[in-house]
Scaffold this active site. Structure first.
Site, PDB file in Angstrom:
ATOM      1  N   SER A  76       0.805  -1.222   0.000  1.00  0.00           N
ATOM      2  CA  SER A  76       0.000   0.000   0.000  1.00  0.00           C
ATOM      3  C   SER A  76       0.837   1.271   0.000  1.00  0.00           C
ATOM      4  CB  SER A  76      -0.959   0.014   1.191  1.00  0.00           C
ATOM      5  OG  SER A  76      -0.281  -0.266   2.382  1.00  0.00           O
ATOM      6  N   THR A 178      -1.647   3.959   4.363  1.00  0.00           N
ATOM      7  CA  THR A 178      -0.701   5.069   4.150  1.00  0.00           C
ATOM      8  C   THR A 178       0.301   5.054   5.271  1.00  0.00           C
ATOM      9  OG1 THR A 178      -2.392   6.494   3.168  1.00  0.00           O
ATOM     10  CG2 THR A 178      -0.522   7.618   4.157  1.00  0.00           C
ATOM     11  N   THR A 196       1.658   7.088  -0.007  1.00  0.00           N
ATOM     12  CA  THR A 196       0.735   5.972  -0.231  1.00  0.00           C
ATOM     13  C   THR A 196       0.555   5.721  -1.729  1.00  0.00           C
ATOM     14  OG1 THR A 196      -1.515   5.163   0.222  1.00  0.00           O
ATOM     15  CG2 THR A 196      -1.321   7.478  -0.288  1.00  0.00           C
ATOM     16  N   ARG A 206      -7.192   9.646  -9.760  1.00  0.00           N
ATOM     17  CA  ARG A 206      -7.773   9.919  -8.440  1.00  0.00           C
ATOM     18  C   ARG A 206      -6.669  10.345  -7.466  1.00  0.00           C
ATOM     19  NH1 ARG A 206      -6.863   7.626  -3.026  1.00  0.00           N
ATOM     20  NH2 ARG A 206      -8.795   7.767  -1.863  1.00  0.00           N
ATOM     21  N   VAL A 207      -6.922  11.398  -6.719  1.00  0.00           N
ATOM     22  CA  VAL A 207      -5.992  11.852  -5.681  1.00  0.00           C
ATOM     23  C   VAL A 207      -6.694  11.691  -4.344  1.00  0.00           C
ATOM     24  CG1 VAL A 207      -4.801  13.872  -4.749  1.00  0.00           C
ATOM     25  CG2 VAL A 207      -4.803  13.460  -7.218  1.00  0.00           C
ATOM     26  N   GLY A 208      -5.980  11.130  -3.386  1.00  0.00           N
ATOM     27  CA  GLY A 208      -6.570  10.936  -2.056  1.00  0.00           C
ATOM     28  C   GLY A 208      -6.249  12.087  -1.123  1.00  0.00           C
ATOM     29  N   ASP A 209      -6.402  11.832   0.158  1.00  0.00           N
ATOM     30  CA  ASP A 209      -6.154  12.851   1.177  1.00  0.00           C
ATOM     31  C   ASP A 209      -4.667  13.065   1.449  1.00  0.00           C
ATOM     32  OD1 ASP A 209      -6.231  10.140   2.185  1.00  0.00           O
ATOM     33  OD2 ASP A 209      -5.956  10.989   4.191  1.00  0.00           O
ATOM     34  N   THR A 229      -4.857   7.897   7.950  1.00  0.00           N
ATOM     35  CA  THR A 229      -4.902   6.766   7.033  1.00  0.00           C
ATOM     36  C   THR A 229      -6.335   6.241   7.044  1.00  0.00           C
ATOM     37  OG1 THR A 229      -4.028   4.577   6.474  1.00  0.00           O
ATOM     38  CG2 THR A 229      -4.061   5.144   8.800  1.00  0.00           C
ATOM     39  N   GLY A 230      -6.762   5.748   5.907  1.00  0.00           N
ATOM     40  CA  GLY A 230      -8.151   5.329   5.794  1.00  0.00           C
ATOM     41  C   GLY A 230      -8.683   5.777   4.449  1.00  0.00           C
ATOM     42  N   GLY A 232      -9.530   8.110   1.925  1.00  0.00           N
ATOM     43  CA  GLY A 232      -9.179   9.508   1.714  1.00  0.00           C
ATOM     44  C   GLY A 232     -10.367  10.415   1.442  1.00  0.00           C
TER      45      GLY A 232
HETATM   46  N1  ASP Z   1      -5.819   7.605   2.702  1.00  0.00           N
HETATM   47  C1  ASP Z   1      -5.307   6.846   1.594  1.00  0.00           C
HETATM   48  C2  ASP Z   1      -6.073   7.202   0.361  1.00  0.00           C
HETATM   49  O1  ASP Z   1      -7.286   7.323   0.416  1.00  0.00           O
HETATM   50  C3  ASP Z   1      -5.325   5.375   1.791  1.00  0.00           C
HETATM   51  C4  ASP Z   1      -5.148   4.869   3.203  1.00  0.00           C
HETATM   52  O2  ASP Z   1      -4.494   5.498   4.008  1.00  0.00           O
HETATM   53  O3  ASP Z   1      -5.698   3.819   3.559  1.00  0.00           O
HETATM   54  O4  ASP Z   1      -5.470   7.298  -0.668  1.00  0.00           O
END
Ligand code: ASP
Length: 329
Positions: A76, A178, A196, A206-209, A229-230, A232
């Site tokens: 990941s 992440t 991540t 796609r861009v996450g948090d 983490t989680g 985004g």
């Molecule tokens: N937060 C990250 C994302 O959504 C993934 C993760 O941390 O689980 O890209």
């Protein structure tokens, strides 16, 4: 504060194994490193070594995260992370320095072995904060960073076949993580970073948090730092790491700040708590640390010169973050 609310906060902090982190703290003047997940621990150890060897605070963040990015078993973070729906690994990373409030990030970058280094170069060598996609990759290559051909990323054929079925409207399973790594140094300065490959099977682009300052990471040198983490999408709609730091600014313990942030989001969000997938780590200037997750099982790594270990974050049950329990007003 109404007594039921006070009771809830107290119980949420004392019922879980998180009590360890509520009591523990770094000794005054000692460095403290906090990161997401057990895989962050090797990064923490490297960050501490970097500080011991007279590296700077930013060196500690960068070198620590590079260790996690280099772990070929990690699915990941790094180039061996989860590919998007086109079978390509697109990575997000950022870095933030508390003392000058400077930041850099890269998003949807392809084929660069150390996105955290690219993010630091954006911060230090450009007038910008964020570069994305091809522009980010070209910049990293011009900076001499290690790269591979993007085509050769299509290594995960089987994984790709499975993941291509996943579209963002479906509930993601355990296909994302992440490394967010926060460092407090001996002088009391704070910095952090994250990296991540994001949500496996995400739509290309796609861009996450994680690369968004205030969402996946926030550092305030007067207060502390937080990382996420989680899922985004559920972090970035709330500037959630900023929110955690803001609660610490109001005097909350880092763990309580993480708990309160999840409660607040859960109270507003139409998604059920089980679908939020929110996890936060935090440290403050006093050397305290903590973490919380919207579900159970969120673990995080903490390192000081006296110990380096994995803790359990506060786990908020469905009941705790339901419409009543989550109402922070
Ligand atoms: N937060 C990250 C994302 O959504 C993934 C993760 O941390 O689980 O890209």
């Amino acid at each position: 504060m109404p007594s039921t609310r006070r009771q809830f906060l107290t119980s949420s902090l004392i019922m879980g194994t998180s009590i360890q982190s509520v009591r523990a703290k770094a000794a005054p003047g000692e460095p403290l490193i906090v990161s997401t997940w057990p895989f962050g621990k090797a990064g923490n150890d490297k960050a501490l070594d970097t500080l011991k060897n007279k590296g700077s605070l930013l060196d500690a963040v960068e070198q620590g995260i590079r260790v996690v990015e280099s772990d070929e078993k990690n699915r990941s973070v790094g180039i061996t992370g989860l590919p998007n729906a086109a079978g390509v690994v697109q990575q997000d990373a950022c870095i933030m320095n508390g003392s000058d409030h400077n930041a850099g990030s890269v998003a949807a970058i392809e084929g660069i072995l150390h996105p955290i280094t690219a993010a630091r170069r954006v911060m230090e060598n450009t007038p910008h904060v964020m570069l994305v996609g091809d522009g980010a990759r070209e910049f990293a290559i011009r900076e001499g960073l290690e790269s591979i051909k993007v085509d050769s990323q299509k290594l995960h054929k089987e994984w790709h076949q499975k993941q291509i079925q996943l579209i963002p409207n479906k509930r993601p399973k355990d296909n994302h993580d992440t490394v967010a790594l926060l460092v407090l140094d001996r002088k009391g300065h704070i910095a952090g970073g994250c990296s991540t490959s994001g949500w496996g099977g995400k739509l290309p682009g796609r861009v996450g948090d994680s690369p968004i300052i205030g969402s996946g990471l926030y550092v305030d040198n007067e207060v502390g730092a937080a990382g996420a983490t989680g899922l985004g999408e559920n972090v970035m709609r709330y500037c959630a790491s900023f929110m955690v730091v803001d609660y610490m600014r109001q005097g909350l313990h880092p763990e309580e700040a993480c708990v309160r942030t999840i409660q607040r989001i859960a109270a507003i969000d139409p998604k059920s708590a089980a679908d939020l997938h929110l996890n936060f780590v935090a440290l403050d200037k006093k050397g305290r640390f903590g973490a919380a997750g919207s579900g159970s099982g969120f673990q995080y790594s903490v390192t000081t010169p006296n110990f380096s270990k994995v803790f359990e974050g506060s786990a908020l049950s469905k009941k705790d973050i339901g419409p009543e329990g989550g109402n922070t007003k």
